[in-house]
Design a protein around this motif. Structure first.
Motif, PDB file in Angstrom:
ATOM      1  N   GLY A 170     -11.051  60.374  62.020  1.00 57.47           N
ATOM      2  CA  GLY A 170     -12.405  60.896  62.298  1.00 57.47           C
ATOM      3  C   GLY A 170     -12.554  61.965  63.348  1.00 57.47           C
ATOM      4  O   GLY A 170     -12.950  62.897  63.533  1.00 57.47           O
ATOM      5  N   VAL A 171     -12.293  61.252  64.658  1.00 60.93           N
ATOM      6  CA  VAL A 171     -12.378  61.775  65.880  1.00 60.93           C
ATOM      7  C   VAL A 171     -11.479  62.880  65.813  1.00 60.93           C
ATOM      8  O   VAL A 171     -11.733  64.071  66.525  1.00 60.93           O
ATOM      9  N   GLY A 172      -9.973  62.735  65.492  1.00 53.10           N
ATOM     10  CA  GLY A 172      -9.123  63.773  65.637  1.00 53.10           C
ATOM     11  C   GLY A 172      -9.582  64.987  64.593  1.00 53.10           C
ATOM     12  O   GLY A 172      -9.519  66.097  65.317  1.00 53.10           O
ATOM     13  N   PHE A 173     -10.273  64.719  63.743  1.00 52.47           N
ATOM     14  CA  PHE A 173     -10.514  65.863  62.790  1.00 52.47           C
ATOM     15  C   PHE A 173     -11.841  66.438  63.457  1.00 52.47           C
ATOM     16  O   PHE A 173     -12.047  68.003  63.543  1.00 52.47           O
ATOM     17  N   LEU A 174     -12.569  65.781  64.335  1.00 49.79           N
ATOM     18  CA  LEU A 174     -13.762  66.368  64.836  1.00 49.79           C
ATOM     19  C   LEU A 174     -13.263  67.186  66.085  1.00 49.79           C
ATOM     20  O   LEU A 174     -13.867  68.332  66.168  1.00 49.79           O
ATOM     21  N   VAL A 175     -12.488  66.591  66.609  1.00 52.06           N
ATOM     22  CA  VAL A 175     -11.727  67.537  67.955  1.00 52.06           C
ATOM     23  C   VAL A 175     -10.995  68.819  67.372  1.00 52.06           C
ATOM     24  O   VAL A 175     -11.650  69.912  67.787  1.00 52.06           O
ATOM     25  N   ARG A 176     -10.301  68.583  66.192  1.00 49.83           N
ATOM     26  CA  ARG A 176      -9.890  69.987  65.630  1.00 49.83           C
ATOM     27  C   ARG A 176     -10.765  70.718  65.220  1.00 49.83           C
ATOM     28  O   ARG A 176     -10.775  72.034  65.263  1.00 49.83           O
ATOM     29  N   GLY A 177     -11.824  70.328  64.445  1.00 46.45           N
ATOM     30  CA  GLY A 177     -13.085  71.076  63.702  1.00 46.45           C
ATOM     31  C   GLY A 177     -13.816  72.018  64.943  1.00 46.45           C
ATOM     32  O   GLY A 177     -14.100  72.893  64.461  1.00 46.45           O
ATOM     33  N   LEU A 178     -13.954  71.290  66.143  1.00 51.97           N
ATOM     34  CA  LEU A 178     -14.671  72.079  67.038  1.00 51.97           C
ATOM     35  C   LEU A 178     -13.588  73.017  68.096  1.00 51.97           C
ATOM     36  O   LEU A 178     -13.904  73.661  68.754  1.00 51.97           O
ATOM     37  N   GLY A 179     -12.448  72.930  67.508  1.00 51.46           N
ATOM     38  CA  GLY A 179     -11.446  74.120  68.011  1.00 51.46           C
ATOM     39  C   GLY A 179     -10.833  73.564  69.493  1.00 51.46           C
ATOM     40  O   GLY A 179     -10.376  74.350  70.348  1.00 51.46           O
ATOM     41  N   ILE A 180     -11.040  72.278  69.991  1.00 50.85           N
ATOM     42  CA  ILE A 180     -10.734  71.966  71.176  1.00 50.85           C
ATOM     43  C   ILE A 180      -9.173  71.998  71.321  1.00 50.85           C
ATOM     44  O   ILE A 180      -8.594  71.368  70.356  1.00 50.85           O
ATOM     45  N   GLY A 181      -8.427  72.413  72.267  1.00 49.41           N
ATOM     46  CA  GLY A 181      -7.114  72.851  72.616  1.00 49.41           C
ATOM     47  C   GLY A 181      -6.485  73.894  71.516  1.00 49.41           C
ATOM     48  O   GLY A 181      -5.403  73.917  71.923  1.00 49.41           O
ATOM     49  N   LEU A 182      -7.240  74.374  70.516  1.00 51.99           N
ATOM     50  CA  LEU A 182      -6.547  75.201  69.549  1.00 51.99           C
ATOM     51  C   LEU A 182      -6.755  76.922  70.273  1.00 51.99           C
ATOM     52  O   LEU A 182      -7.775  77.127  70.845  1.00 51.99           O
TER      53      LEU A 182
END
Length: 378
Positions: free
Chosen positions: A366-378
């Motif tokens: 859940g936290v991993g997908f949240l971070v990805r969804g917010l575009g952090i690091g991408l």
């Protein structure tokens, strides 16, 4: 260098047995725990050049054997036992998991540029491992396909911080007790570690029991892969987690003995493999940033646990045991409770530690997908 598959498998089995034996018989090492000892023994084998860096034996243990371990451990989780833990321990454990998730999110914000597209994977894996222990590290790390080099470096960082935090939860109750007037429940008294320790509890088993568990484990893996084929957006580990929990509560498997023992044995084989992959030269390639990221998660976790616990007037013992249940799992929670003679917290700590096995995968992804969804690091 040993390259024979048979000899390698035997050496891994021996290292696993030695880790359990040391945990059971050497008082000082019992505070380190069999899990960390297995990793250290594996690291000793690889860093001395006794075993190769890769082998089909490692692949087999890291693949189906570890998946079976996860399935068996989840079959052993009984969510109904949460009522025995009590509302204070459950509340403290919830605070601990929130602190972990917050720390992982902050780490992603700070190190997003450093780890780029791997940021969300790292945040999710650390959330998983610090919400239930190493079984969740393995499950989430594999589910998000954390790169091998980063997996090894994060494993090393996780091991170091787990050991450091174990020491911290033994010392902090002494340093902070004047700020926490609430008494610790069940102080003093002898805790029967032979009966209570999750690794050394004796369970009567028949050949039929073992055969049923073996078949059930493979059926769960097959079912999770099959369902996952229809839902490619959902990692198969979540289906395995869900199906194993359902099977452990809704089928006759809920009373099948031996699932926890088989799961821990198979998982500790993998811990030896983690150690073998933790070669110093490879870890140095990852750099210091992964250690600082991991430390940030644990420090944030600790500040939230003891800060929120003080505001909510929870006692130091409950907070410390709940924190260890999240960071290191049930055996670490037990080590803290027994070392501080908090006999009333032994069983509650083990229960929420087992509960962490159940929720760590969901929280981590859940936290991993949240971070990805917010575009952090991408």
């Amino acid at each position: 260098m040993i390259e024979s598959g048979l000899l390698l498998a035997g050496l891994i089995a021996f290292s696993t047995a030695l880790a359990f034996w040391l945990d059971r018989n050497i008082a000082a090492l019992s505070k380190v725990g069999a899990s960390l000892l297995a990793i250290l023994l594996g690291a000793l084998l690889s860093n001395t050049g006794l075993v190769p860096g890769s082998s089909p034996v490692y692949d087999a243990i890291g693949g189906p054997v570890t998946s079976l371990a996860i399935a068996w451990l989840l079959l052993a989780v009984n969510l109904a036992d949460l009522k025995k833990a009590g509302p204070k321990m459950i509340g403290a454990f919830a605070i601990a998991c929130f602190g972990t998730a917050l720390g992982a999110f902050l780490g992603a914000l700070v190190f997003g540029d450093r780890f780029a597209e791997d940021t969300w994977k790292l945040a999710g894996t650390l959330t998983g491992t610090y919400s239930g222990g190493s079984v969740n590290f393995v499950a989430v790390g594999r589910a998000v396909e954390l790169p091998d080099l980063l997996f090894a470096g994060t494993t090393a960082a996780d091991n170091v911080m787990t050991a450091v935090w174990l020491g911290a939860t033994l010392i902090l109750p002494i340093w902070l007790r004047r700020f926490f007037p609430t008494p610790v429940p069940g102080v003093g008294g002898e805790a029967d570690t032979t009966l209570q320790h999750p690794f050394f509890h004796r369970e009567p088993l028949s050949t039929l029991d073992l055969a049923i568990l073996m078949a059930a484990g493979f059926l769960l893996l097959i079912a999770a892969d099959w369902v996952g084929g229809f839902t490619p957006a959902i990692p198969s580990i979540l289906w395995l987690t869900t199906l194993a929990l359902l099977a452990g509560h809704l089928t006759p498997l809920r009373t099948a003995p031996g699932a926890f023992q088989l799961g821990n044995l198979a998982l500790h084989f993998f811990f030896v493999i983690i150690g073998i992959h933790s070669r110093i030269d490879l870890i140095l390639e990852v750099g210091l940033a992964v250690f600082v990221f991991t430390a940030l998660v644990v420090v944030t976790h600790g500040l939230v646990v003891y800060g929120a616990g003080r505001l909510l007037k929870l006692d130091l013992g409950t907070l410390s045991v709940a924190s260890q249940a999240a960071i290191g799992g049930p055996s670490s929670a037990l080590a803290v409770a027994v070392s501080r003679e908090w006999s009333g917290l032994v069983l509650p700590g083990i229960i929420v530690g087992l509960f962490g096995y159940a929720i760590g995968n969901y929280l981590g992804l859940g936290v991993g997908f949240l971070v990805r969804g917010l575009g952090i690091g991408l």
